[in-house]
Design an enzyme around this catalytic site. Sequence first.
Site, PDB file in Angstrom:
ATOM      1  N   GLU A  95     -19.265  99.081  14.963  1.00  0.00           N
ATOM      2  CA  GLU A  95     -20.653  99.533  14.870  1.00  0.00           C
ATOM      3  C   GLU A  95     -20.755 100.829  14.086  1.00  0.00           C
ATOM      4  O   GLU A  95     -19.874 101.675  14.158  1.00  0.00           O
ATOM      5  CB  GLU A  95     -21.181  99.831  16.279  1.00  0.00           C
ATOM      6  N   CYS A 108     -23.128 107.832  11.867  1.00  0.00           N
ATOM      7  CA  CYS A 108     -22.151 107.897  12.951  1.00  0.00           C
ATOM      8  C   CYS A 108     -21.192 106.733  12.754  1.00  0.00           C
ATOM      9  O   CYS A 108     -21.595 105.575  12.830  1.00  0.00           O
ATOM     10  CB  CYS A 108     -22.926 107.792  14.268  1.00  0.00           C
ATOM     11  N   CYS A 115     -11.195 101.198  21.988  1.00  0.00           N
ATOM     12  CA  CYS A 115     -10.624 102.519  22.274  1.00  0.00           C
ATOM     13  C   CYS A 115      -9.729 102.408  23.493  1.00  0.00           C
ATOM     14  O   CYS A 115     -10.053 101.707  24.445  1.00  0.00           O
ATOM     15  CB  CYS A 115     -11.745 103.531  22.532  1.00  0.00           C
ATOM     16  N   CYS A 119     -12.756 105.776  29.076  1.00  0.00           N
ATOM     17  CA  CYS A 119     -13.723 106.600  29.816  1.00  0.00           C
ATOM     18  C   CYS A 119     -14.668 105.671  30.587  1.00  0.00           C
ATOM     19  O   CYS A 119     -15.105 104.644  30.053  1.00  0.00           O
ATOM     20  CB  CYS A 119     -14.512 107.496  28.862  1.00  0.00           C
ATOM     21  N   CYS A 122     -18.259 104.521  29.181  1.00  0.00           N
ATOM     22  CA  CYS A 122     -18.360 104.153  27.756  1.00  0.00           C
ATOM     23  C   CYS A 122     -18.085 102.668  27.538  1.00  0.00           C
ATOM     24  O   CYS A 122     -17.038 102.157  27.955  1.00  0.00           O
ATOM     25  CB  CYS A 122     -17.363 105.008  26.969  1.00  0.00           C
ATOM     26  N   GLY A 160     -14.138 104.384  19.149  1.00  0.00           N
ATOM     27  CA  GLY A 160     -12.772 104.833  18.935  1.00  0.00           C
ATOM     28  C   GLY A 160     -12.572 106.325  19.093  1.00  0.00           C
ATOM     29  O   GLY A 160     -13.521 107.106  19.138  1.00  0.00           O
ATOM     30  N   GLU A 161     -11.298 106.708  19.197  1.00  0.00           N
ATOM     31  CA  GLU A 161     -10.929 108.119  19.331  1.00  0.00           C
ATOM     32  C   GLU A 161     -10.346 108.573  17.978  1.00  0.00           C
ATOM     33  O   GLU A 161      -9.204 108.226  17.645  1.00  0.00           O
ATOM     34  CB  GLU A 161      -9.917 108.270  20.479  1.00  0.00           C
ATOM     35  N   SER A 192     -15.527 114.075  16.611  1.00  0.00           N
ATOM     36  CA  SER A 192     -15.710 114.189  18.061  1.00  0.00           C
ATOM     37  C   SER A 192     -14.478 113.615  18.756  1.00  0.00           C
ATOM     38  O   SER A 192     -14.027 112.516  18.429  1.00  0.00           O
ATOM     39  CB  SER A 192     -16.961 113.400  18.470  1.00  0.00           C
ATOM     40  N   SER A 215     -15.610 116.292  23.706  1.00  0.00           N
ATOM     41  CA  SER A 215     -16.287 115.639  24.825  1.00  0.00           C
ATOM     42  C   SER A 215     -15.716 116.199  26.125  1.00  0.00           C
ATOM     43  O   SER A 215     -14.594 115.872  26.503  1.00  0.00           O
ATOM     44  CB  SER A 215     -16.058 114.128  24.759  1.00  0.00           C
ATOM     45  N   LEU A 216     -16.491 117.051  26.766  1.00  0.00           N
ATOM     46  CA  LEU A 216     -16.000 117.731  27.969  1.00  0.00           C
ATOM     47  C   LEU A 216     -16.404 116.947  29.217  1.00  0.00           C
ATOM     48  O   LEU A 216     -15.577 116.539  30.007  1.00  0.00           O
ATOM     49  CB  LEU A 216     -16.598 119.147  27.995  1.00  0.00           C
ATOM     50  N   HIS A 217     -17.698 116.797  29.414  1.00  0.00           N
ATOM     51  CA  HIS A 217     -18.288 115.949  30.464  1.00  0.00           C
ATOM     52  C   HIS A 217     -18.073 116.419  31.898  1.00  0.00           C
ATOM     53  O   HIS A 217     -18.726 115.923  32.818  1.00  0.00           O
ATOM     54  CB  HIS A 217     -17.843 114.487  30.347  1.00  0.00           C
ATOM     55  N   ASN A 291     -26.185 107.012  28.862  1.00  0.00           N
ATOM     56  CA  ASN A 291     -26.800 105.716  28.603  1.00  0.00           C
ATOM     57  C   ASN A 291     -26.101 104.750  29.541  1.00  0.00           C
ATOM     58  O   ASN A 291     -24.937 104.423  29.314  1.00  0.00           O
ATOM     59  CB  ASN A 291     -26.477 105.333  27.157  1.00  0.00           C
ATOM     60  N   CYS A 333     -22.788 104.284  21.901  1.00  0.00           N
ATOM     61  CA  CYS A 333     -21.461 103.808  21.575  1.00  0.00           C
ATOM     62  C   CYS A 333     -21.094 102.473  22.220  1.00  0.00           C
ATOM     63  O   CYS A 333     -21.067 102.345  23.429  1.00  0.00           O
ATOM     64  CB  CYS A 333     -20.514 104.906  22.073  1.00  0.00           C
TER      65      CYS A 333
END
Length: 351
Positions: A95, A108, A115, A119, A122, A160-161, A192, A215-217, A291, A333
């Site tokens: 995507e 983006c 990935c 997480c 995600c 992906g990372e 990111s 990405s802390l979260h 989301n 994502c």
Amino acid sequence: MEKKGTLEINSISLEALERDFVEMEIPKYRAAQVFRWIHKYAAASFSDLKNIPGTLQTAPAAHFYISELTPMAERTSADGTVKYLFGLFDGQTVETVLIPEEDRVTVCVSTQVGCAMGCSFCATGHAGFVRNLSSGEIAKQVEYINKSSQVTNIVFMGMGEPLLNYGAVIGAIRLLNCEAGIGLGLRRFTISTCGIVPRIYQLADEQGQVGLAVSLHAADDQKRRQIMPIAEKYPLEELMAACRYHVRKTRRRITFEYVLIADFNDGLDDAAVLARLLAGLNCHVNLIPVNPVGGTCQRPDSKVVQCFARYLSQHSIPTTIRRERGLDIEAACGQLKQAAREVAHENTRSD
Ligand code: SAH
Ligand code: SF4
């Protein structure tokens, strides 16, 4: 699709293409012309290369192939966000999202099919890892869109990372930065990451102009580990040391992404821990109301989001709440792919 040669031309830098052309006894200057067709005009086949001698279509076609990126689905949101699903040569899909704003056009991009980071919130993570994208496949997502909308900024925030496909991501940045192609300035790229510590140091040392978003979260290890398995490997102390190094070395402000999940990390006590963690660092927090995918977590009430943001701002942490973009087209994502898969699944069932 044509696939005669064995080398993917889209992943080859201009300098390497020039060397290849000289070896193939094609004048060196022709490499820039071909590079331009491949990258600026996102040529889909060597027969698309116009205004050049026919030998420049046939000779390269014998050595190289052009990366396949076939638009399979496209959804436009009421706010102008466009989400693309692209098919790759091996039947995999990725995507890409186009976000037009008044003063910029951001794309983006995806860096991997799936990935491995898993997480919990995600959709891409749920699907697991399939393969890395090549530099050419990453760059072509931008190049395809740039044909109709002049792209000004790139964020590596799709599937992906990026820092687990470091070489291809940096290769894609170089391709997109090359003047013979789209020629985007290095400061217009932002990577990111979920926090691959050694690669953050490497980025700081080698790619000082490229922006970094982390990405802390969650601002404590125990909570972070609950939603991000990578936190087991790289605890916050190590991650923050790498972030501080990055800021010192590049003199660039770092962005921290913080996905807000209702009743999990959205309290003022969480905001307080976050403010302490980031105190004194040249940074910016981007709050992202989650989301919800797969019904595993909920988005907090907008008042809760506002309170969280206000607390951080009052404690001298520059904070923004991510504008809701493309919600109606499932722009988060991994979601379009998931929706497309569900549609395909429904279709199979109704056959
Ligand atoms: N792997 C990288 C880049 C891709 S994800 C990373 O994790 O940073 C890009 C951003 O989207 C990350 O901040 C990620 O946490 C966020 N994201 C993933 N799933 C989401 C969801 N369901 N709702 C909101 N943001 C999400
Ligand atoms: Fe991978 Fe980023 Fe999704 Fe985590 S949030 S699973 S790192 S794509």
